[in-house]
Design an enzyme around this catalytic site. Structure first.
Site, PDB file in Angstrom:
ATOM      1  N   ASP A   1      63.265  12.386 -52.582  1.00 30.31           N
ATOM      2  CA  ASP A   1      62.251  11.521 -51.820  1.00 30.31           C
ATOM      3  C   ASP A   1      60.984  11.335 -52.849  1.00 30.31           C
ATOM      4  O   ASP A   1      60.720  12.058 -53.981  1.00 30.31           O
ATOM      5  CB  ASP A   1      61.687  12.486 -50.842  1.00 30.31           C
ATOM      6  CG  ASP A   1      60.373  13.460 -51.345  1.00 30.31           C
ATOM      7  OD1 ASP A   1      59.218  12.901 -51.141  1.00 30.31           O
ATOM      8  OD2 ASP A   1      60.781  14.321 -51.815  1.00 30.31           O
TER       9      ASP A   1
ATOM     10  N   ASP B   1      57.858  18.543 -45.252  1.00 29.82           N
ATOM     11  CA  ASP B   1      57.392  19.028 -46.323  1.00 29.82           C
ATOM     12  C   ASP B   1      56.313  20.442 -45.950  1.00 29.82           C
ATOM     13  O   ASP B   1      55.953  20.110 -44.740  1.00 29.82           O
ATOM     14  CB  ASP B   1      56.881  18.479 -47.392  1.00 29.82           C
ATOM     15  CG  ASP B   1      55.570  17.907 -47.233  1.00 29.82           C
ATOM     16  OD1 ASP B   1      55.073  17.910 -46.202  1.00 29.82           O
ATOM     17  OD2 ASP B   1      55.294  16.734 -47.969  1.00 29.82           O
TER      18      ASP B   1
ATOM     19  N   CYS C   1      64.320 -10.943 -49.697  1.00 32.07           N
ATOM     20  CA  CYS C   1      64.836 -11.780 -50.631  1.00 32.07           C
ATOM     21  C   CYS C   1      65.630 -13.028 -49.900  1.00 32.07           C
ATOM     22  O   CYS C   1      66.026 -14.019 -50.440  1.00 32.07           O
ATOM     23  CB  CYS C   1      65.806 -10.996 -51.620  1.00 32.07           C
ATOM     24  SG  CYS C   1      64.916  -9.914 -52.574  1.00 32.07           S
TER      25      CYS C   1
ATOM     26  N   CYS D   1      68.395  -8.172 -49.344  1.00 32.40           N
ATOM     27  CA  CYS D   1      67.587  -7.782 -48.024  1.00 32.40           C
ATOM     28  C   CYS D   1      66.779  -8.879 -47.544  1.00 32.40           C
ATOM     29  O   CYS D   1      66.731 -10.234 -47.996  1.00 32.40           O
ATOM     30  CB  CYS D   1      66.507  -6.702 -48.715  1.00 32.40           C
ATOM     31  SG  CYS D   1      65.033  -7.393 -49.736  1.00 32.40           S
TER      32      CYS D   1
ATOM     33  N   HIS E   1      61.603  -4.808 -49.912  1.00 34.45           N
ATOM     34  CA  HIS E   1      62.369  -4.996 -50.940  1.00 34.45           C
ATOM     35  C   HIS E   1      62.776  -3.786 -51.755  1.00 34.45           C
ATOM     36  O   HIS E   1      63.803  -3.299 -51.930  1.00 34.45           O
ATOM     37  CB  HIS E   1      62.015  -6.100 -51.794  1.00 34.45           C
ATOM     38  CG  HIS E   1      62.655  -6.286 -53.101  1.00 34.45           C
ATOM     39  ND1 HIS E   1      63.962  -6.683 -52.933  1.00 34.45           N
ATOM     40  CD2 HIS E   1      62.431  -5.693 -54.078  1.00 34.45           C
ATOM     41  CE1 HIS E   1      64.509  -6.581 -54.412  1.00 34.45           C
ATOM     42  NE2 HIS E   1      63.703  -5.930 -55.090  1.00 34.45           N
TER      43      HIS E   1
ATOM     44  N   CYS F   1      69.901  -9.516 -54.769  1.00 28.45           N
ATOM     45  CA  CYS F   1      69.465  -8.592 -53.556  1.00 28.45           C
ATOM     46  C   CYS F   1      69.758  -9.371 -52.187  1.00 28.45           C
ATOM     47  O   CYS F   1      69.321 -10.737 -51.831  1.00 28.45           O
ATOM     48  CB  CYS F   1      67.940  -8.406 -53.685  1.00 28.45           C
ATOM     49  SG  CYS F   1      67.585  -7.120 -52.372  1.00 28.45           S
TER      50      CYS F   1
END
Length: 377
Positions: A267, A93, A310, A307, A336, A305
């Site tokens: 974002d 940015d 998890c 991931c 997560h 989930c």
């Protein structure tokens, strides 16, 4: 050209689009969520972990890297990609938002902004030319024009003057951008909550033919319905052949609603920030893992989930880590939350491919506990 947008599919049900943004460091599948790595790192995550959850691009912060360690050091390290060991796309940015939000001592002139460092009080100066110099040294794939983000609410006349100055600054950014062939410069549409100013800003900036366009000045305290209203009349003013980026937005509902309105990139620090407080996003809605009721809950954060967190750790264990101030707990909740939003964007892209994004929104909002209101996440 450093960045090229490729349209893959437009949803017949919603008008949303799936595309690819081609950059020197790889392809970004859109609509995309970009994890924020303010200080050249996504808090508590390694680049390898971000790749494992298939983050296509991350964002770093010009203002913070300007203050520490300094863009000259990053340049000597071979640029930001080499410095942080990330070989996928990076967006930086402009530093404008931080100058206006973090520095109480600041003075805006046509030339730029005089301000004091929030770290040590040093007097500093940022202008379109300095912002380009810093970002050219950092070597990001996508860099942002230096702009002013007006607060909400703000007087119409102030927003008008600010928005017109942002357009003049954008022109100066274009002129001082030293690496247009390997770094794409995106302009930022401003205008507050005023339709005429938004449309004028978009017209001024698109006439300069930037490689991409961002919508700034939203998610700054206004109600959600007002943000969506601004998107409804702003996005159609932006070229369909270039990427559209909604800055600072990352709640699950706003990602879906933004995609429906034709936004390609998002974002936000939200998933990493709330993770550090023990708040997680799950398919059943918001879950505050610090709550006492999870002390003996040996199931995963989210049973739907897949991931790393998890698949391996229980709610009870993560709660214990957070209560004991163990860093690993924050790493697990952060992993997560980022995975959740990246998976959400994969689901959004698939729904667009299947021409059913509005149906997806309705079912997702119902399971998440959202009902098209201003509460959002």
């Amino acid at each position: 050209m450093a960045v090229k947008y490729e349209l893959i599919k437009q949803c017949k049900q919603s008008g949303a689009r799936v595309g690819r943004v081609h950059t020197p460091h790889g392809v970004i599948e859109t609509p995309a969520f970009m994890p924020v790595g303010t200080q050249a790192t996504v808090k508590t995550m390694s680049p390898e972990e971000l790749k494992a959850m298939d983050a296509h691009i991350i964002l770093s912060n010009t203002y913070h890297l300007f203050l520490r360690p300094g863009h000259d050091i990053v340049k000597r390290a071979g640029g930001l990609h080499s410095f942080m060991n990330w070989d996928r796309p990076i967006l930086t940015d402009s530093g404008g938002f931080q100058v206006f939000s973090l520095s109480e001592m600041r003075k805006i002139t046509e030339e730029g902004v005089n301000f004091r460092s929030h770290l040590n009080g040093d007097k500093l100066f940022l202008s379109p030319e300095v912002a380009m110099e810093i970002q050219n040294a950092l070597g990001s794939d996508i860099m942002m024009a230096f702009d002013e983000c007006p607060p909400y609410p703000a007087e119409y006349q102030y927003v008008k003057q600010s928005t017109e100055r942002t357009s003049r600054w954008a022109e100066r950014c274009l002129k001082s951008h030293a690496r247009p062939h390997d770094q794409a410069l995106f302009a930022i549409v401003q205008g507050g909550m005023h339709k005429d100013l938004r449309i004028q800003s978009a017209k001024d900036l698109t006439s300069m033919d930037f490689p991409g366009y961002a919508i700034g000045g939203l998610s700054v305290g206004e109600p959600k319905h007002l943000m969506y209203e601004v998107l409804d009349y702003t996005v159609p003013e932006l070229p369909a052949t270039k990427p559209r980026y909604l800055m600072g937005v990352g709640s699950p509902d706003a990602l879906v609603e933004g995609a429906i309105r034709g936004v390609d990139m998002f974002d936000c620090v939200l998933p990493t920030r709330i993770a550090r407080n023990g708040t997680t996003m799950t398919s059943q809605g918001r879950l505050v893992i610090r709550n006492a009721k999870y002390a003996e809950d040996f199931g995963p954060l989210d049973p739907n989930c897949t991931c790393y967190t998890c698949s391996n750790y229980s709610r009870a264990y993560i709660r214990h880590l957070l209560k004991a101030d163990e860093t690993f707990g924050i790493r697990l909740t952060t992993y997560h939350n980022l995975h959740f939003l990246l998976q959400l964007m994969r689901d959004v892209r698939q729904a667009i491919m299947d021409d059913r994004l509005l149906d997806f929104r309705d079912s997702f909002f119902e399971s998440y506990g959202l009902h098209n209101n201003d509460k959002g996440f």
